[in-house]
Design a protein around this motif. Structure first.
Motif, short mmCIF file in Angstrom:
data_model
loop_
_atom_site.label_atom_id
_atom_site.label_comp_id
_atom_site.label_asym_id
_atom_site.label_seq_id
_atom_site.Cartn_x
_atom_site.Cartn_y
_atom_site.Cartn_z
N GLN A 85 -2.65 10.96 0.92
CA GLN A 85 -1.75 11.24 2.05
C GLN A 85 -2.25 10.56 3.32
O GLN A 85 -1.48 10.04 4.12
CB GLN A 85 -1.65 12.77 2.27
N ALA A 86 -3.58 10.53 3.51
CA ALA A 86 -4.17 9.86 4.68
C ALA A 86 -3.91 8.37 4.62
O ALA A 86 -3.60 7.74 5.65
CB ALA A 86 -5.67 10.16 4.74
N ARG A 87 -4.06 7.74 3.42
CA ARG A 87 -3.79 6.31 3.28
C ARG A 87 -2.31 6.00 3.57
O ARG A 87 -1.98 4.99 4.20
CB ARG A 87 -4.13 5.86 1.85
N LEU A 88 -1.40 6.89 3.14
CA LEU A 88 0.03 6.68 3.40
C LEU A 88 0.33 6.74 4.90
O LEU A 88 1.10 5.91 5.43
CB LEU A 88 0.84 7.75 2.65
N ASN A 89 -0.28 7.69 5.60
CA ASN A 89 -0.06 7.79 7.06
C ASN A 89 -0.56 6.55 7.78
O ASN A 89 0.07 6.05 8.72
CB ASN A 89 -0.77 9.03 7.61
N ASP A 90 -1.71 6.00 7.31
CA ASP A 90 -2.28 4.81 7.95
C ASP A 90 -1.35 3.60 7.77
O ASP A 90 -1.15 2.82 8.71
CB ASP A 90 -3.66 4.53 7.33
N ALA A 91 -0.79 3.45 6.56
CA ALA A 91 0.12 2.33 6.31
C ALA A 91 1.38 2.45 7.16
O ALA A 91 1.90 1.45 7.69
CB ALA A 91 0.48 2.29 4.83
N ASP A 113 -9.56 21.65 -7.77
CA ASP A 113 -10.11 21.23 -6.47
C ASP A 113 -10.17 19.71 -6.37
O ASP A 113 -9.89 19.11 -5.32
CB ASP A 113 -11.51 21.82 -6.29
N GLY A 114 -10.52 19.05 -7.44
CA GLY A 114 -10.61 17.58 -7.43
C GLY A 114 -9.24 16.94 -7.17
O GLY A 114 -9.11 15.97 -6.43
N MET A 115 -8.22 17.48 -7.83
CA MET A 115 -6.87 16.93 -7.63
C MET A 115 -6.37 17.13 -6.20
O MET A 115 -5.70 16.28 -5.61
CB MET A 115 -5.91 17.55 -8.65
N LEU A 116 -6.70 18.28 -5.60
CA LEU A 116 -6.29 18.55 -4.20
C LEU A 116 -6.96 17.59 -3.24
O LEU A 116 -6.34 17.11 -2.27
CB LEU A 116 -6.60 20.00 -3.82
N VAL A 117 -8.26 17.30 -3.49
CA VAL A 117 -8.96 16.34 -2.63
C VAL A 117 -8.35 14.96 -2.75
O VAL A 117 -8.14 14.25 -1.77
CB VAL A 117 -10.47 16.32 -2.99
N LYS A 118 -8.06 14.56 -3.99
CA LYS A 118 -7.43 13.25 -4.21
C LYS A 118 -6.07 13.16 -3.53
O LYS A 118 -5.71 12.13 -2.93
CB LYS A 118 -7.26 13.03 -5.74
N VAL A 125 0.84 -1.21 0.00
CA VAL A 125 0.00 0.00 0.00
C VAL A 125 0.86 1.24 0.00
O VAL A 125 0.60 2.21 -0.72
CB VAL A 125 -0.96 -0.02 1.21
N MET A 126 1.90 1.23 0.83
CA MET A 126 2.78 2.40 0.91
C MET A 126 3.43 2.69 -0.44
O MET A 126 3.54 3.84 -0.87
CB MET A 126 3.87 2.17 1.97
#
Length: 414
Positions: A77-83, A67-72, A26-27
């Motif tokens: 970044q949240a998924r990376l922190n979780d991993a 705006d869409g790219m910033l949300v993505k 995932v990372m």
């Protein structure tokens, strides 16, 4: 002894390994996607700035795309922190846990089986912690430090006594001269007839010379050790002075008078000759006869010098029924015999004795008191940071009346 090691189940290990592999994948994926989105956001931003500059405002489509790219980007970044947190938690789980002896016993499989059966024996191995070594597992020798007692344990010193018996004096020369009467013919008589010739007596005098002797010695020490060990300098000073006093005692008593040595009192003393025969004379008797010999020479003795062993033998003299002849074990008075003080010194040989009129018969002359000097200029001292410490004294001894001293031996040591 069998040592049983309990580990987590294989299933749990496999699960942990699977979670670890998934988190790492995932990372990698999220990191790659973040890199791509970052590039697109950068490109869209540059496009938006150019559009705003040319048209004065952003179009609705451009603003929506950015705006869409910033949300993505935020989601990735949240998924990376979780991993990353999952990997960190797994790393902490793998750290070794230090268990007490009680926990090891309770969790040991052999102990559990014995408790379930309520009988039998179980053995488990424990690694002992010892202070024997400091390199192997379970050793703690380096934690134990020896206790250092401050200062230096000084050897026992000999008590110096001979100088105190003599008349003190001083000199500014390297030799001492004195006139000694060596002969006297006394012809004094009653005058028989008026006008008759008087009797003539004669006297003889000889010039006696005694040289001033030098007693000296030295030691070397490094400048660093003298600076770093503050008490060492004073200790060396004291030991060097003691060395001078030790040799001085021997010289005053038994110096040979040759080769720069003092001419000692015992060396010049008159030999013991009993004024009369005494059958079965003891050591105590012999000392009394020596005192008589001194008195008959018109020089009454004022002291007795003995080796401590001989004085102890005299003190232990007993009567036939076991009582001490004259000593009192409970007395704290100084040693005396026949009314004269007894001086104990190991400078006197065992089985030998000396009695005499010390202050009347001899005098010690100090030319240079004992002194300690320090120098760094001796030889290679300066270049090697060494220090020479020298102790020195000069003194002379005049034995005015050799007949004032009686020497002999008890004849007990063959």
């Amino acid at each position: 002894m069998n040592t049983v090691k309990v580990s987590e189940s294989g299933r749990k290990d496999a699960g942990s390994q699977a979670d670890s592999g998934h988190s790492e994948q995932v990372m990698e994926q999220v990191t790659a996607e973040l890199r791509r989105i970052g590039d697109e956001v950068k490109s869209a931003g540059e496009k938006a700035l150019l559009e705003a500059k040319n048209a004065g405002a952003l179009s609705v489509d451009t603003k929506k795309a950015v705006d869409g790219m910033l949300v993505k980007q935020g989601e990735l970044q949240a998924r990376l922190n979780d991993a990353e947190q999952k990997l960190a938690r797994r790393g902490n789980d793998e750290l070794p846990v230090c268990k007490s002896v009680g926990q090891q016993v309770v969790e040991h499989e052999g102990i559990k089986a014995m408790m379930a059966a309520r009988e039998g024996r179980a053995r488990m191995g424990l690694k002992a912690i010892t202070s024997v070594t400091s390199g192997a597992d379970g050793s703690a020798g380096a934690l134990v430090q020896a206790q250092r007692v401050q200062g230096i344990v000084v050897p026992s010193d000999r008590r110096m006594t001979v100088r105190d018996l003599l008349t003190p004096g001083s000199t500014n020369s390297n030799a001492i001269e004195y006139m000694r009467e060596t002969g006297f013919t006394n012809n004094a008589a009653i005058q028989v007839a008026e006008g008759a010739a008087k009797a003539e007596s004669t006297m003889k005098f000889d010039l006696q010379t005694t040289t001033v002797a030098t007693i000296a010695h030295f030691v070397k020490a490094s400048k660093q050790i003298l600076d770093d060990a503050a008490m060492l300098a004073s200790y060396i000073d004291g030991r060097l002075r003691y060395g001078l006093a030790y040799v001085e005692e021997l010289q005053l008593l038994k110096g040979s008078g040759t080769g720069g040595n003092l001419n000692g009192i015992y060396t010049q003393a008159s030999a013991y000759q009993a004024p009369f025969a005494l059958a079965g004379a003891t050591s105590i008797d012999m000392l009394r006869l020596a005192l008589l010999q001194s008195e008959l020479a018109e020089l009454p003795a004022t002291g007795i010098v003995l080796n401590p062993s001989d004085w102890t033998r005299i003190e232990l003299t007993k009567t036939a029924d076991g009582a001490y002849l004259f000593a009192n074990p409970q007395s704290i008075a100084g040693p005396t015999l026949w009314g004269r003080p007894v001086v104990n010194t190991q400078a006197m040989d065992v089985d030998a004795f000396l009695v005499g009129a010390f202050r009347l018969g001899a005098q010690v002359f100090d030319r240079e008191d004992a002194s300690v000097q320090v120098s760094t200029e001796d030889g290679s001292n300066f270049t090697t940071n060494m220090v020479t410490i020298r102790a020195e004294e000069r003194l002379g001894l005049a034995v005015y009346r050799p007949a004032a001293f009686i020497k002999g031996d008890f004849g007990l040591v063959k």
